[in-house]
Motif scaffolding. Structure first.
Motif, PDB file in Angstrom:
ATOM      1  N   UNK A 187     109.978 -22.526 -32.284  1.00  0.00           N
ATOM      2  CA  UNK A 187     110.805 -21.474 -31.702  1.00  0.00           C
ATOM      3  C   UNK A 187     109.936 -20.553 -30.855  1.00  0.00           C
ATOM      4  N   UNK A 188     110.579 -19.602 -30.213  1.00  0.00           N
ATOM      5  CA  UNK A 188     109.840 -18.671 -29.372  1.00  0.00           C
ATOM      6  C   UNK A 188     109.882 -19.067 -27.916  1.00  0.00           C
ATOM      7  N   UNK A 214     113.517 -12.955 -19.266  1.00  0.00           N
ATOM      8  CA  UNK A 214     114.203 -14.047 -18.584  1.00  0.00           C
ATOM      9  C   UNK A 214     114.237 -15.301 -19.451  1.00  0.00           C
ATOM     10  N   UNK A 215     113.131 -15.577 -20.125  1.00  0.00           N
ATOM     11  CA  UNK A 215     113.083 -16.776 -20.962  1.00  0.00           C
ATOM     12  C   UNK A 215     113.888 -16.612 -22.241  1.00  0.00           C
ATOM     13  N   UNK A 232     119.782 -17.617 -25.616  1.00  0.00           N
ATOM     14  CA  UNK A 232     120.989 -17.007 -26.148  1.00  0.00           C
ATOM     15  C   UNK A 232     120.836 -15.559 -26.564  1.00  0.00           C
ATOM     16  N   UNK A 233     119.686 -14.953 -26.312  1.00  0.00           N
ATOM     17  CA  UNK A 233     119.483 -13.540 -26.644  1.00  0.00           C
ATOM     18  C   UNK A 233     120.174 -12.675 -25.595  1.00  0.00           C
ATOM     19  N   UNK A 234     120.863 -11.632 -26.037  1.00  0.00           N
ATOM     20  CA  UNK A 234     121.421 -10.650 -25.118  1.00  0.00           C
ATOM     21  C   UNK A 234     120.450  -9.472 -25.018  1.00  0.00           C
ATOM     22  N   UNK A 235     120.596  -8.671 -23.965  1.00  0.00           N
ATOM     23  CA  UNK A 235     119.606  -7.623 -23.737  1.00  0.00           C
ATOM     24  C   UNK A 235     120.225  -6.422 -23.045  1.00  0.00           C
ATOM     25  N   UNK A 250     121.257 -12.079 -31.693  1.00  0.00           N
ATOM     26  CA  UNK A 250     119.964 -11.477 -31.361  1.00  0.00           C
ATOM     27  C   UNK A 250     120.086 -10.638 -30.091  1.00  0.00           C
ATOM     28  N   UNK A 251     119.523  -9.446 -30.144  1.00  0.00           N
ATOM     29  CA  UNK A 251     119.626  -8.520 -29.019  1.00  0.00           C
ATOM     30  C   UNK A 251     118.269  -7.858 -28.808  1.00  0.00           C
TER      31      UNK A 251
END
Length: 599
Positions: free
Chosen positions: A211-212, A256-257, A262-265, A447-448
């Motif tokens: 992951x990561x 960006x990555x 699927x992470x929101x920001x 995840x945010x």
């Protein structure tokens, strides 16, 4: 029966030529260096620069325990010699020798610890054998190893006329053929153990897949550096660098990555550096300060669950917001008047402690000023006057009125460049509050990441730093990470709140530092001498990534694909050349594949 000597002939070199300071071992040459002096103080992992040396280097650490009885007798003799030397100097009228005084104190402390069983003594020998294909390369490699060792404050000597015993001492035979040793105690020896790696440990998800996201390449080994902030104890990060070191570039690259996973920001962007990125990936930009764009500080959560007293929490936030807006700490009398006025403002708007009223239209800042003016007390009149610029004055369009912007989306950027410097801190706080309301009441959970660029604008204010601290402590419970990016280390590390925020960041990234700030950085992040020098001489994009528990650290070079670079760069020269190329299609833009960096 197989001849044992034949097997040894196959495993060993075909020939060895012994020279004064080197050996010719088969087709390559080698030389051995001996460590004869060590720094006075070290931290765990201080040998990492040597262990991670990119060339062919064999390191041998020979350890022999000293029996306690022998250690105690030796220390007793050493203390007697030091004490007799001190007394002889006093009799002759000599001044105290600081080195002798320090040695006597260390010997006494060590003797007491050994007597109490808190430590032991060891004879330690440390040898380095450098290998190279030819004499010229060997000289270069040996000089590089010597430079790394001396940067760690170690004293190095060659094994002149003892090249063969030196090489044998670094073979995996466990034989110390040189016996050039120093005495170490348990703590000093523990700091020398080579439990380190040039690469970070790889984290995996529930399916065993790595992951990561890719942060860059390891500056030592060249291996990819993958890091997953959401697999750490907490998801927060702190990025510190001087202006122009590439901290915002690295942050945008990770962001960006992460979006692809699927992470929101949500982003607080004081200089509009994230606007092009948001526009490219379909994000939402809220340009605070633009005509008709406003956030109401009196807004309540859109969908409260009824399990908490939303109104009380809102009143507490308004105390923090107004303290930042008015740029001063409120007195006890002013806080009491303000608390009474805020509750009265909500009551006049029909909003009470009853959850059924929380969906009604909230009041505005001018309604609070009206209540204060009607209060009649001197403190209330003073607060109403100080709110005038933000209710009917020059800044009225920024904070006075109902919200006109939606704060939902997979990527929301609060662009603050159009705001005057005087109101950027309260605007950042208001944007953070809007983000937090979205985080705490979003469905479904996910995840945010919350990015606060140029966090020093908010950290220099006590109330703003307190809000960030509370957010850093509570973010993990909401599957949210807080990423602070700043160029002013003093505003973060000079206050207890700032240091607490750093201690709650499991991901810590240091880029190039100014000489004036390196002492503060070194003390707070426990950097060794080599890491200090790396940060002082780092080029754009070179960074030191630390984990919050200090068990792992890696020097990396951030790299971006041409498509990523085109989206995230804000280098003025490159953007200007790109604009000219768009104006004149016949002009070739040769800089598109080159890395551009900004502060």
């Amino acid at each position: 029966m197989v001849d044992g000597a034949h097997l040894l002939d196959v495993a060993g070199p075909e020939a060895i030529e012994v020279r004064a300071r080197a050996l010719a071992i088969g087709a390559h040459v080698a030389t051995t260096l001996v460590v004869t002096g060590y720094p006075a103080e070290v931290t765990p992992g201080w040998l990492a620069p040597l262990l991670n040396f990119p060339g062919h280097l064999d390191i041998a650490l020979h350890i022999e325990p000293v029996p306690n009885a022998v250690a105690a007798a030796g220390l007793k003799k050493q203390r007697a010699r030091l004490e007799s030397g001190r007394r002889a100097g006093f009799d002759k009228g000599h001044l105290d020798d600081p080195e002798v005084e320090a040695a006597a104190a260390d010997a006494a402390d060590l003797a007491y610890r050994i007597a109490r069983g808190e430590g032991k003594l060891f004879h330690v020998a440390f040898y380095l054998t450098v290998h190279a294909p030819d004499e010229e390369s060997l000289a270069e490699q040996a000089a590089a190893v010597r430079a790394v060792a001396e940067s760690l404050l170690m004293t190095i000597a060659p094994t002149t006329y003892r090249a063969l015993p030196g090489w044998l001492a670094t073979l995996p035979l466990g034989i110390d053929t040189l016996k050039i040793r120093r005495t170490f105690d348990t703590a000093a020896l523990a700091a020398c153990f080579p439990f380190t790696s040039p690469d970070l440990p790889i984290t995996t998800d529930e399916d065993g897949i790595a992951s990561g996201v890719l942060y860059g390449l390891n500056a030592v080994s060249g291996a990819p550096v993958l890091w997953d902030r959401f697999a750490q104890d907490n998801y927060n990060s702190i990025t510190l660098a001087r202006s122009g070191a590439g901290k915002s570039y690295l942050t945008k690259l990770e962001l960006l990555r992460l979006l692809f996973t699927g992470v929101t920001a949500s982003i607080i962007d004081p200089e509009d550096e994230y606007v092009r990125l948001a526009e490219t990936v379909g994000g939402h930009v809220i340009a605070l300060g633009a005509n008709g764009v406003r956030l109401n500080p009196f807004d309540l959560p859109a969908a409260p669950d009824g399990s908490e007293d939303v109104l009380t929490r809102r009143v507490l936030f308004l105390h923090t917001f107004l303290a930042v807006l008015l740029s001063s700490e409120l007195t006890a009398a002013e806080k009491a008047v303000l608390d009474r006025a805020i509750l009265a403002t909500y009551t006049r708007a029909g909003i009470t402690a009853d959850p059924r009223t929380w969906q009604r239209t909230p009041p505005t800042l001018v309604d609070l000023a009206t209540i204060l003016a009607e209060d009649g007390s001197e403190a209330a009149f003073d607060l109403a006057d100080r709110l005038t610029p933000f209710t009917t004055g020059s800044h009225a369009r920024l904070f006075n009125g109902h919200s006109t912007a939606s704060t939902t989306g997979h990527l929301v950027v609060f662009a603050l460049r159009q705001l005057p410097e005087e109101v950027k801190a309260p605007a950042m706080l208001l944007a953070l509050d809007a983000i937090w309301r979205q985080v705490t009441h979003r469905t479904p959970p996910g995840r945010h990441l919350v990015v606060v660029d140029e966090a020093w604008l908010l950290m220099r204010d006590g109330a703003g730093a307190g809000f960030l601290f509370r957010m850093a402590k509570a973010a993990r419970k909401r599957w949210t990470g807080l990423a602070l990016v700043t160029q002013d280390a003093d505003d973060v590390l000079a206050s207890p709140l700032g240091r607490a925020i750093v201690s709650n960041a499991a991901t810590q990234i240091l880029l190039r530092q100014a000489p004036q700030a390196i002492e503060v950085i070194s003390d707070n992040f426990h950097l060794c001498h080599g890491e200090r020098e790396f940060l002082l001489s780092a080029t754009r994009g070179e960074a030191l990534l630390l984990t919050g528990d200090r068990r792992h650290k890696v020097a990396l070079i951030s790299v971006a694909a041409p498509g990523e670079h085109e989206v995230i760069t804000t280098d003025p020269g490159e953007l200007a050349s790109r604009y000219l190329a768009d104006e004149d299609p016949d002009t070739d833009d040769a800089s598109g594949d080159e890395a551009g960096w900004e502060s």
